[in-house]
Write a protein that holds these residues in place. Sequence first.
Motif, PDB file in Angstrom:
ATOM      1  N   ALA A  12       0.757  -1.237   0.074  1.00 22.93           N
ATOM      2  CA  ALA A  12       0.264  -0.007   0.108  1.00 22.93           C
ATOM      3  C   ALA A  12       0.928   1.267  -0.045  1.00 22.93           C
ATOM      4  O   ALA A  12       0.487   2.410  -0.732  1.00 22.93           O
ATOM      5  N   LYS A  13       2.015   1.201   0.843  1.00 29.50           N
ATOM      6  CA  LYS A  13       2.983   2.101   0.798  1.00 29.50           C
ATOM      7  C   LYS A  13       3.435   2.910  -0.391  1.00 29.50           C
ATOM      8  O   LYS A  13       3.646   3.775  -1.060  1.00 29.50           O
ATOM      9  N   LYS A  14       3.902   1.712  -1.109  1.00 24.89           N
ATOM     10  CA  LYS A  14       4.548   1.724  -2.448  1.00 24.89           C
ATOM     11  C   LYS A  14       3.504   2.283  -3.592  1.00 24.89           C
ATOM     12  O   LYS A  14       4.013   3.134  -4.241  1.00 24.89           O
ATOM     13  N   GLU A  15       2.351   2.000  -3.492  1.00 23.21           N
ATOM     14  CA  GLU A  15       1.296   2.546  -4.322  1.00 23.21           C
ATOM     15  C   GLU A  15       1.014   3.717  -4.089  1.00 23.21           C
ATOM     16  O   GLU A  15       0.772   4.702  -5.067  1.00 23.21           O
ATOM     17  N   PHE A  16       0.958   4.154  -2.989  1.00 24.09           N
ATOM     18  CA  PHE A  16       0.579   5.640  -2.492  1.00 24.09           C
ATOM     19  C   PHE A  16       1.888   6.276  -2.931  1.00 24.09           C
ATOM     20  O   PHE A  16       1.614   7.430  -3.507  1.00 24.09           O
ATOM     21  N   ILE A  17       3.048   6.091  -2.729  1.00 23.72           N
ATOM     22  CA  ILE A  17       4.188   6.774  -3.285  1.00 23.72           C
ATOM     23  C   ILE A  17       4.012   6.695  -4.570  1.00 23.72           C
ATOM     24  O   ILE A  17       4.309   8.148  -5.284  1.00 23.72           O
ATOM     25  N   LYS A  18       3.678   5.858  -5.381  1.00 21.12           N
ATOM     26  CA  LYS A  18       3.470   5.753  -6.795  1.00 21.12           C
ATOM     27  C   LYS A  18       2.428   7.163  -7.198  1.00 21.12           C
ATOM     28  O   LYS A  18       2.772   7.695  -8.187  1.00 21.12           O
ATOM     29  N   CYS A  19       1.482   6.996  -6.604  1.00 20.65           N
ATOM     30  CA  CYS A  19       0.382   8.030  -6.906  1.00 20.65           C
ATOM     31  C   CYS A  19       0.887   9.549  -6.679  1.00 20.65           C
ATOM     32  O   CYS A  19       0.592  10.371  -7.364  1.00 20.65           O
ATOM     33  N   LEU A  20       1.651   9.700  -5.288  1.00 13.36           N
ATOM     34  CA  LEU A  20       2.303  11.007  -5.310  1.00 13.36           C
ATOM     35  C   LEU A  20       3.210  11.478  -6.348  1.00 13.36           C
ATOM     36  O   LEU A  20       3.393  12.685  -6.657  1.00 13.36           O
ATOM     37  N   LYS A  21       4.043  10.467  -6.765  1.00 14.25           N
ATOM     38  CA  LYS A  21       4.991  10.537  -7.661  1.00 14.25           C
ATOM     39  C   LYS A  21       4.397  11.281  -9.021  1.00 14.25           C
ATOM     40  O   LYS A  21       4.907  11.943 -10.016  1.00 14.25           O
ATOM     41  N   LEU A  22       3.181  10.633  -9.519  1.00 10.45           N
ATOM     42  CA  LEU A  22       2.269  10.767 -10.485  1.00 10.45           C
ATOM     43  C   LEU A  22       1.915  12.316 -10.438  1.00 10.45           C
ATOM     44  O   LEU A  22       2.068  13.197 -11.416  1.00 10.45           O
ATOM     45  N   LEU A  23       1.554  12.698  -9.165  1.00 12.39           N
ATOM     46  CA  LEU A  23       1.364  13.893  -8.917  1.00 12.39           C
ATOM     47  C   LEU A  23       2.133  15.090  -9.100  1.00 12.39           C
ATOM     48  O   LEU A  23       2.142  16.211  -9.719  1.00 12.39           O
ATOM     49  N   GLU A  24       3.363  14.625  -8.719  1.00 11.03           N
ATOM     50  CA  GLU A  24       4.424  15.418  -8.914  1.00 11.03           C
ATOM     51  C   GLU A  24       5.134  15.613 -10.469  1.00 11.03           C
ATOM     52  O   GLU A  24       5.309  16.531 -10.561  1.00 11.03           O
ATOM     53  N   GLY A  25       4.848  14.481 -10.968  1.00  8.36           N
ATOM     54  CA  GLY A  25       5.166  14.651 -12.388  1.00  8.36           C
ATOM     55  C   GLY A  25       4.458  15.617 -13.307  1.00  8.36           C
ATOM     56  O   GLY A  25       4.610  16.547 -14.100  1.00  8.36           O
ATOM     57  N   VAL A  26       3.035  15.592 -12.891  1.00 12.14           N
ATOM     58  CA  VAL A  26       2.122  16.650 -13.409  1.00 12.14           C
ATOM     59  C   VAL A  26       2.534  18.003 -12.913  1.00 12.14           C
ATOM     60  O   VAL A  26       2.547  18.976 -13.737  1.00 12.14           O
ATOM     61  N   LEU A  27       2.989  18.380 -11.667  1.00 12.48           N
ATOM     62  CA  LEU A  27       3.127  19.512 -11.331  1.00 12.48           C
ATOM     63  C   LEU A  27       4.590  20.081 -12.071  1.00 12.48           C
ATOM     64  O   LEU A  27       4.667  21.230 -12.422  1.00 12.48           O
ATOM     65  N   GLY A  28       5.589  18.942 -12.152  1.00  8.97           N
ATOM     66  CA  GLY A  28       6.646  19.518 -13.060  1.00  8.97           C
ATOM     67  C   GLY A  28       7.423  20.637 -12.408  1.00  8.97           C
ATOM     68  O   GLY A  28       7.867  20.320 -11.187  1.00  8.97           O
ATOM     69  N   ASP A  29       7.797  21.285 -13.163  1.00  8.44           N
ATOM     70  CA  ASP A  29       8.792  22.533 -12.338  1.00  8.44           C
ATOM     71  C   ASP A  29       8.062  23.963 -12.319  1.00  8.44           C
ATOM     72  O   ASP A  29       8.471  24.748 -11.998  1.00  8.44           O
ATOM     73  N   GLU A  30       7.012  23.540 -12.372  1.00  5.33           N
ATOM     74  CA  GLU A  30       5.989  24.736 -12.007  1.00  5.33           C
ATOM     75  C   GLU A  30       5.812  25.053 -10.624  1.00  5.33           C
ATOM     76  O   GLU A  30       5.612  24.303  -9.892  1.00  5.33           O
ATOM     77  N   PRO A  31       5.455  26.462 -10.247  1.00  2.62           N
ATOM     78  CA  PRO A  31       5.198  26.558  -8.885  1.00  2.62           C
ATOM     79  C   PRO A  31       3.636  26.018  -8.424  1.00  2.62           C
ATOM     80  O   PRO A  31       3.775  25.461  -7.198  1.00  2.62           O
ATOM     81  N   PHE A  32       2.828  25.948  -9.272  1.00  2.00           N
ATOM     82  CA  PHE A  32       1.347  25.273  -9.002  1.00  2.00           C
ATOM     83  C   PHE A  32       0.861  24.769 -10.274  1.00  2.00           C
ATOM     84  O   PHE A  32       1.459  24.563 -11.269  1.00  2.00           O
ATOM     85  N   PHE A  33       0.080  23.923 -10.028  1.00  4.34           N
ATOM     86  CA  PHE A  33      -0.390  22.884 -10.838  1.00  4.34           C
ATOM     87  C   PHE A  33      -0.975  23.546 -11.926  1.00  4.34           C
ATOM     88  O   PHE A  33      -1.028  22.963 -13.115  1.00  4.34           O
ATOM     89  N   GLY A  34      -1.630  24.617 -11.932  1.00  5.16           N
ATOM     90  CA  GLY A  34      -2.007  25.487 -13.057  1.00  5.16           C
ATOM     91  C   GLY A  34      -0.885  26.242 -13.675  1.00  5.16           C
ATOM     92  O   GLY A  34      -1.158  27.149 -14.507  1.00  5.16           O
ATOM     93  N   GLY A  35       0.238  25.963 -13.462  1.00  2.00           N
ATOM     94  CA  GLY A  35       1.507  26.954 -14.029  1.00  2.00           C
ATOM     95  C   GLY A  35       1.896  27.783 -13.044  1.00  2.00           C
ATOM     96  O   GLY A  35       2.459  27.601 -11.469  1.00  2.00           O
ATOM     97  N   LYS A  36       1.946  29.117 -13.121  1.00  2.00           N
ATOM     98  CA  LYS A  36       2.462  30.287 -12.389  1.00  2.00           C
ATOM     99  C   LYS A  36       1.203  30.653 -11.394  1.00  2.00           C
ATOM    100  O   LYS A  36       1.514  31.563 -10.571  1.00  2.00           O
TER     101      LYS A  36
END
Length: 116
Positions: A12-36
Amino acid sequence: MYSNRGELQEVAKKEFIKCLKLLEGVLGDEPFFGGKTFGFLDITFIGYSAWFKTYETYGNFSIENECPKLISWVDRCMKKESVAKSLHPPDEVLKYAQMVMKVYGLNRGFGKGIDA
Protein backbone atom coordinates in the motif's frame (compact mmCIF):
# COMPACT_ATOMS: atom_id res chain seq x y z
CA MET A 1 -1.93 -13.27 -1.36
CA TYR A 2 -0.04 -11.47 1.42
CA SER A 3 1.32 -13.34 4.40
CA ASN A 4 0.91 -10.57 6.95
CA ARG A 5 -0.28 -7.03 7.56
CA GLY A 6 3.27 -5.69 7.33
CA GLU A 7 3.64 -6.99 3.80
CA LEU A 8 0.25 -5.57 2.82
CA GLN A 9 1.22 -2.23 4.37
CA GLU A 10 4.42 -2.14 2.29
CA VAL A 11 2.47 -2.76 -0.90
CA ALA A 12 0.00 0.00 0.00
CA LYS A 13 2.85 2.38 0.82
CA LYS A 14 4.53 1.75 -2.52
CA GLU A 15 1.25 2.35 -4.35
CA PHE A 16 0.65 5.57 -2.41
CA ILE A 17 4.16 6.84 -3.20
CA LYS A 18 3.59 5.94 -6.86
CA CYS A 19 0.45 8.13 -6.84
CA LEU A 20 2.31 11.01 -5.21
CA LYS A 21 5.07 10.74 -7.81
CA LEU A 22 2.45 10.87 -10.54
CA LEU A 23 1.13 14.12 -9.07
CA GLU A 24 4.67 15.43 -8.75
CA GLY A 25 5.20 14.64 -12.43
CA VAL A 26 2.10 16.62 -13.36
CA LEU A 27 3.38 19.53 -11.26
CA GLY A 28 6.73 19.36 -13.01
CA ASP A 29 8.87 22.45 -12.51
CA GLU A 30 5.91 24.83 -12.20
CA PRO A 31 5.18 26.57 -8.90
CA PHE A 32 1.52 25.41 -9.00
CA PHE A 33 -0.50 22.80 -10.85
CA GLY A 34 -2.00 25.54 -13.01
CA GLY A 35 1.42 26.92 -13.86
CA LYS A 36 2.37 30.24 -12.32
CA THR A 37 -0.98 30.79 -10.60
CA PHE A 38 -2.66 29.02 -7.70
CA GLY A 39 -5.73 27.34 -9.20
CA PHE A 40 -8.48 24.76 -8.86
CA LEU A 41 -6.25 21.67 -8.69
CA ASP A 42 -4.09 23.33 -6.05
CA ILE A 43 -7.22 24.15 -4.01
CA THR A 44 -8.48 20.59 -4.39
CA PHE A 45 -5.25 18.84 -3.46
CA ILE A 46 -3.74 21.09 -0.76
CA GLY A 47 -6.19 19.83 1.87
CA TYR A 48 -4.64 16.38 1.70
CA SER A 49 -1.25 17.80 2.65
CA ALA A 50 -2.46 18.25 6.24
CA TRP A 51 -2.50 14.44 6.39
CA PHE A 52 1.04 13.98 5.05
CA LYS A 53 2.61 13.77 8.53
CA THR A 54 0.07 11.11 9.48
CA TYR A 55 0.76 9.11 6.32
CA GLU A 56 4.50 9.35 6.98
CA THR A 57 4.14 8.29 10.60
CA TYR A 58 1.89 5.32 9.95
CA GLY A 59 3.69 4.35 6.74
CA ASN A 60 7.17 4.89 8.15
CA PHE A 61 8.48 6.87 5.17
CA SER A 62 9.24 10.46 4.16
CA ILE A 63 7.21 12.20 1.48
CA GLU A 64 9.91 14.85 1.27
CA ASN A 65 12.52 12.21 0.42
CA GLU A 66 10.24 10.58 -2.14
CA CYS A 67 8.66 13.72 -3.68
CA PRO A 68 10.64 16.88 -2.83
CA LYS A 69 8.90 19.00 -5.51
CA LEU A 70 5.53 18.14 -4.00
CA ILE A 71 6.69 19.29 -0.56
CA SER A 72 8.02 22.53 -2.08
CA TRP A 73 4.57 23.02 -3.63
CA VAL A 74 2.97 22.53 -0.20
CA ASP A 75 5.33 25.14 1.25
CA ARG A 76 4.40 27.63 -1.50
CA CYS A 77 0.69 27.00 -0.98
CA MET A 78 1.00 27.41 2.79
CA LYS A 79 2.44 30.90 2.26
CA LYS A 80 -1.02 31.92 1.08
CA GLU A 81 -2.91 33.23 4.09
CA SER A 82 -6.22 31.76 2.89
CA VAL A 83 -4.65 28.29 2.70
CA ALA A 84 -2.76 28.51 5.99
CA LYS A 85 -5.89 29.64 7.85
CA SER A 86 -8.12 26.93 6.38
CA LEU A 87 -6.05 23.80 7.06
CA HIS A 88 -5.59 21.99 10.34
CA PRO A 89 -1.96 21.79 11.44
CA PRO A 90 -0.41 18.40 10.56
CA ASP A 91 0.41 17.71 14.24
CA GLU A 92 -3.28 18.06 15.14
CA VAL A 93 -4.30 15.76 12.30
CA LEU A 94 -1.78 13.17 13.52
CA LYS A 95 -3.11 13.42 17.09
CA TYR A 96 -6.64 12.93 15.78
CA ALA A 97 -5.58 9.87 13.78
CA GLN A 98 -3.76 8.44 16.82
CA MET A 99 -6.87 8.94 18.95
CA VAL A 100 -9.08 7.21 16.37
CA MET A 101 -6.62 4.33 16.01
CA LYS A 102 -6.44 3.94 19.79
CA VAL A 103 -10.24 3.98 20.21
CA TYR A 104 -10.57 1.22 17.62
CA GLY A 105 -7.53 -0.72 18.87
CA LEU A 106 -5.67 -0.38 15.59
CA ASN A 107 -2.32 0.98 16.83
CA ARG A 108 -0.40 -2.27 16.88
CA GLY A 109 1.85 -2.93 13.92
CA PHE A 110 1.71 0.51 12.31
CA GLY A 111 4.81 2.62 11.90
CA LYS A 112 6.85 3.61 14.91
CA GLY A 113 5.95 5.71 17.92
CA ILE A 114 2.23 5.37 17.29
CA ASP A 115 1.12 4.24 20.74
CA ALA A 116 1.25 7.78 22.15
